[in-house]
Design an enzyme around this catalytic site. Sequence first.
Site, mmCIF file in Angstrom:
data_model
loop_
_atom_site.group_PDB
_atom_site.id
_atom_site.type_symbol
_atom_site.label_atom_id
_atom_site.label_comp_id
_atom_site.label_asym_id
_atom_site.label_seq_id
_atom_site.Cartn_x
_atom_site.Cartn_y
_atom_site.Cartn_z
ATOM 1 N N ASP A 74 0.877 -1.166 0.000
ATOM 2 C CA ASP A 74 0.000 0.000 0.000
ATOM 3 C C ASP A 74 0.922 1.226 0.000
ATOM 4 O O ASP A 74 2.150 1.083 0.163
ATOM 5 C CB ASP A 74 -0.891 -0.039 1.251
ATOM 6 C CG ASP A 74 -1.734 1.207 1.397
ATOM 7 O OD1 ASP A 74 -2.371 1.608 0.409
ATOM 8 O OD2 ASP A 74 -1.752 1.783 2.498
ATOM 9 N N ASP B 98 -0.141 5.094 1.264
ATOM 10 C CA ASP B 98 -0.398 5.938 2.434
ATOM 11 C C ASP B 98 -0.289 5.135 3.729
ATOM 12 O O ASP B 98 -0.963 4.111 3.891
ATOM 13 C CB ASP B 98 -1.819 6.524 2.356
ATOM 14 C CG ASP B 98 -1.896 7.775 1.503
ATOM 15 O OD1 ASP B 98 -1.168 8.734 1.808
ATOM 16 O OD2 ASP B 98 -2.678 7.799 0.543
#
Length: 248
Positions: free
Chosen positions: A29, A31
């Site tokens: 991922d 963020d």
Amino acid sequence: MTVSSTEEQVLAESSAIIGQAPLQAVLFDVDGTLCDSDPLHYYAFREMLLEIGFNGGKPIDEDFFIRNIGGRHNDDIAAVLFPDDIPRGLKLTEDKEAMFRKLASEQLAAIDGLYKLKQWIEDRGLKRAAVTNAPRENAELMISMLGLSDFFQAVILGSECKHAKPHPEPYLKALEVLDASKEHTIIFEDSVSGIKAGVAAGMPVIGLTTRNPEDLLMQAKPAMLIKNYADPKLWAALEELDKKSARD
């Protein structure tokens, strides 16, 4: 040789990760997983919602952000914040992203140990992709600022899939693009939404406790939780993964 209780615990927690040997790919991922960006998102949402009198003019707190905003796609956030006026919610999230990019361009830092893990991945010639619900402009800015533009072989966006996280489609699309097997891939995530997506896609997920509470993350059933990429638990698991790969 006697195995200590601590070593037994690490082996038990990392069994799903070790079982992916020989490893082919690593998915991340963006963020909160590559960088600690959630405080910037929280600040931007808090200030913009306060400006329009959301929540009776009271600023949202971090708990509200974690449970209703963090890790979600903007379409879902708009529906949570303004269920009766989705276009208004979408406009707010669009303006908020512009504010986030300004903040991020001034104060974005990598999660501790990220570059050590990057080197480990490169040394083994593993495939890698970023899989995110962030808008492309945000994702590319963060990846570039972290010096990872040449590291990732693909960037998969939730907005460019039929379904964003927590649906497994973005992670399944990453496997397809990389030509990798879910039986030989691991995922790094920091949100409930992301962990659920990875688990639903059939891969072990290593969760980072960057900002979200451990008890909340555990509900999504990660294979392991780590503090950051310097966490000894992670490196113990990767060492065992290497050993199994060598045996196989």
